[in-house]
Design an enzyme around this catalytic site. Sequence first.
Site, short mmCIF file in Angstrom:
data_model
loop_
_atom_site.label_atom_id
_atom_site.label_comp_id
_atom_site.label_asym_id
_atom_site.label_seq_id
_atom_site.Cartn_x
_atom_site.Cartn_y
_atom_site.Cartn_z
N HIS A 195 8.91 -12.12 -4.15
CA HIS A 195 8.85 -13.11 -3.08
C HIS A 195 10.24 -13.71 -2.99
O HIS A 195 10.90 -13.92 -4.00
CB HIS A 195 7.80 -14.19 -3.39
CG HIS A 195 7.72 -15.23 -2.31
ND1 HIS A 195 7.70 -14.90 -0.97
CD2 HIS A 195 7.72 -16.59 -2.36
CE1 HIS A 195 7.67 -16.01 -0.26
NE2 HIS A 195 7.69 -17.05 -1.07
N ASP A 254 11.30 -23.02 1.04
CA ASP A 254 10.65 -21.75 1.36
C ASP A 254 10.08 -21.83 2.78
O ASP A 254 9.32 -22.74 3.08
CB ASP A 254 9.52 -21.50 0.35
CG ASP A 254 8.95 -20.10 0.42
OD1 ASP A 254 9.19 -19.40 1.43
OD2 ASP A 254 8.25 -19.69 -0.52
N CYS A 277 8.62 -12.23 3.97
CA CYS A 277 9.35 -13.26 3.22
C CYS A 277 10.87 -13.10 3.21
O CYS A 277 11.60 -14.07 3.35
CB CYS A 277 8.82 -13.37 1.80
SG CYS A 277 9.18 -11.96 0.75
N GLU A 294 10.95 -17.47 -22.48
CA GLU A 294 9.53 -17.33 -22.81
C GLU A 294 9.33 -17.50 -24.32
O GLU A 294 10.05 -16.91 -25.11
CB GLU A 294 9.02 -15.92 -22.43
CG GLU A 294 8.98 -15.65 -20.93
CD GLU A 294 7.81 -16.31 -20.22
OE1 GLU A 294 7.01 -17.00 -20.87
OE2 GLU A 294 7.71 -16.14 -19.00
N TYR A 348 4.14 -4.94 -0.80
CA TYR A 348 4.81 -5.84 -1.74
C TYR A 348 4.01 -7.11 -1.98
O TYR A 348 4.23 -7.81 -2.96
CB TYR A 348 6.23 -6.15 -1.24
CG TYR A 348 6.34 -7.33 -0.29
CD1 TYR A 348 6.69 -8.60 -0.76
CD2 TYR A 348 6.12 -7.19 1.08
CE1 TYR A 348 6.80 -9.68 0.11
CE2 TYR A 348 6.23 -8.26 1.94
CZ TYR A 348 6.57 -9.51 1.45
OH TYR A 348 6.68 -10.57 2.30
N TRP A 370 1.77 -9.53 8.24
CA TRP A 370 1.66 -8.64 7.07
C TRP A 370 0.58 -7.57 7.28
O TRP A 370 0.05 -7.04 6.35
CB TRP A 370 1.30 -9.48 5.82
CG TRP A 370 2.46 -10.24 5.27
CD1 TRP A 370 3.29 -9.84 4.25
CD2 TRP A 370 2.94 -11.53 5.67
NE1 TRP A 370 4.26 -10.80 4.02
CE2 TRP A 370 4.07 -11.84 4.87
CE3 TRP A 370 2.54 -12.45 6.63
CZ2 TRP A 370 4.78 -13.04 5.00
CZ3 TRP A 370 3.26 -13.63 6.76
CH2 TRP A 370 4.36 -13.92 5.96
#
Length: 708
Positions: free
Chosen positions: A328, A351, A269, A443, A538, A234
């Site tokens: 992500h 992941d 990612c 929410e 990002y 990154w």
Amino acid sequence: MSNYAGTSLKATGVDFLKSQNTREHHTDGYNIKNLVVRRGQPFKVQVSLNREVNAADKLSLHFGIGENPTKIRGSLMSLKPEREQDFNGWKIIMVKKAGKECVLSVTSSPNAPVGKYTLNVKTGAHIYKPENGVIYLLFNPWCKDDAVFMPDEAQRKEYVLNDTGYIYVGSAYNIYDRPWNFGQFEEFVLDACMYLLDKSKLSLTNRRDPAHVSRAMSALVNANDDSGVLLGNWSGNYRGGTAPMDWIGSVTILQKYYKTKKPISYGQCWVFAGVLNTVMRCLGVPARCVSTFNSAHDTEENLRVDVYLNEAGEKLNWMSLDSVWNFHVWNDVWMKRADLPDGFDGWQAIDSTPQEQSQGVFQCGPCPVKAVREGDVYLPFDAKFVYAEVNADRVYWIVKKVNGKDKFIRVGTETQDIGRNISTKAVGQNRREDITLEYKYREGSKEERKAMERACSFIRPSGLTPRSGYAMTMDHNMIANRPVALHETVTKSGIRLEITNTEALHPGNPLELAITVKTSTPGSWTIDLAGSCQLQYYTGKVQANLGTIKETIRLEGQSEMQIPMKIAPDAYMKAFASVDDEVLILVTAIAEVKETNDKLTKETSMRFEYPPITIQMPEMAKLNQEFSCAFIFKNKLNVALENCKLLVEGLGIFKMTTFDQGDIMPGKIMKSEVICTPTRLGEKKIVAKLISNQIKGISSEKAITIIE
């Protein structure tokens, strides 16, 4: 018959009846000589012998997996047709006898270990080893006794068989799709997955279980710990490798890895997720790429991310331990979880982006998506981490110098900002599907509060002191007005902020932005406004400060005022071209109402807009017949695009090709052509991507139908 008795029975050949078997097993797409089948479903083999089989003959098929297969370890299956017995859950029947030929139907166990099996034919003391006698056995979403069974045909087509798709990127306010070629059927991709299975050192028992296999693959797709597939980077500098932005699919990465057995440079990612998606679909586990916008990377598992601003509203990189990534990408895989209590079957998050170690290794999941939604974060694997990624609160602090010391003032808490617009490609359609409600309740609903309370009983909630590495060492008295409860304050002035761009954001043009301040309650309000504009990656890391504004404005009652903010091209073009990443424009505003001392902060990320690549080709073409495909790009920007490369790939049509285009001046047109010969039927996609020093994010795609 007696004259046969003298000749001992020997097999002389095996026909794996590949075209019939692979059609029935949905494996006809794999570009490989060997037979590929799915577990728990019958396949046929035809054995040729030196004479007819009679009742006294002994004939059996031996299937072995691993180095030295033995019956005791369960890695060798010895199947005798005349007894039709069930051996380790495997079955065999003689379907047909005709002269010297017989056809046997073999059904593997629906929980057999996946991998490569060697088939031998044993007749009495004689063993026949066929050429290409290795059979690849995969998970089977079509078989209801397999843990990965998926009842819906359209979903199986999308999540197992579709070899192209999209990965959603950008920011919560500006989501766009990046086409990605998964290419699970391409040459050497299945072999690369088998190599990873061997490399994982999973026991045969664990190879039966998709939960263990997917966890092992999440570890092996990153190069950390185990010289796996991809090296993460990154830094903005990708010399000595391929910049993460430059990939358009998984095929080149997995082929190159299989050939060299060394990690491929570099991934971020969406590259990790694209490759892991390919690996899981290739092995037969239904999989999808999942993007979360404003994904919290909360290093303390305390469900809170602290953001530090200076007085001008500029975000301070160096202070933050936590980060909020604009987006992500991870993966969901579909399976029953026999290892967990009831209620956690279905999608599981995994992941492979190396963020945190789990059990000492960079791996993550499988974590049931339902556990994230219900707040059951005590469940294996890594539920706390995934929960925080989509549910943390974001707390903003201003750092002010008071008598030469830093003082922290809380200016706002966003409770609904993290884990927005969780997205994946829709089934059977080229559009984004929002799956936020699979990950969390609406929410503010009763269920959401209940899930949050449940999660907080397992995650230690934090006292509200800022937790930068820097603030840790400080005297706690320096922290100003420490609030107790985290909630959105509704201010007396009813102040609201909006951030917009007033002109399209084209690289090379001035950035014309505006902050709108609104008040909604009676009264006369004096508002100090600070606004800042920064370029950011990002991952939330700031790359350059572009400019700030400071104004004091007066508003009466219900009214609004727009404050313009203009950034000249030379303020950002140098920073923009200096990194091999796509950067976003981050605008942060802080407003302070003098009369009430209310503070409010708002941030938004925007993306530059680029001219398109046009793809010209017929809508249909015939199998194995040439057609031509042209790529046209006109540089409508005010800047020269230096060092342009056009990358194009069409699975089942042509291999990945790169054209060097040199510099494309403003107003100039580039045109490239590929002669294509389609090798597979059905709807296929051609993907094109243009990269230059200035711009990384231009991609385009077009579909073509290949007919007989």
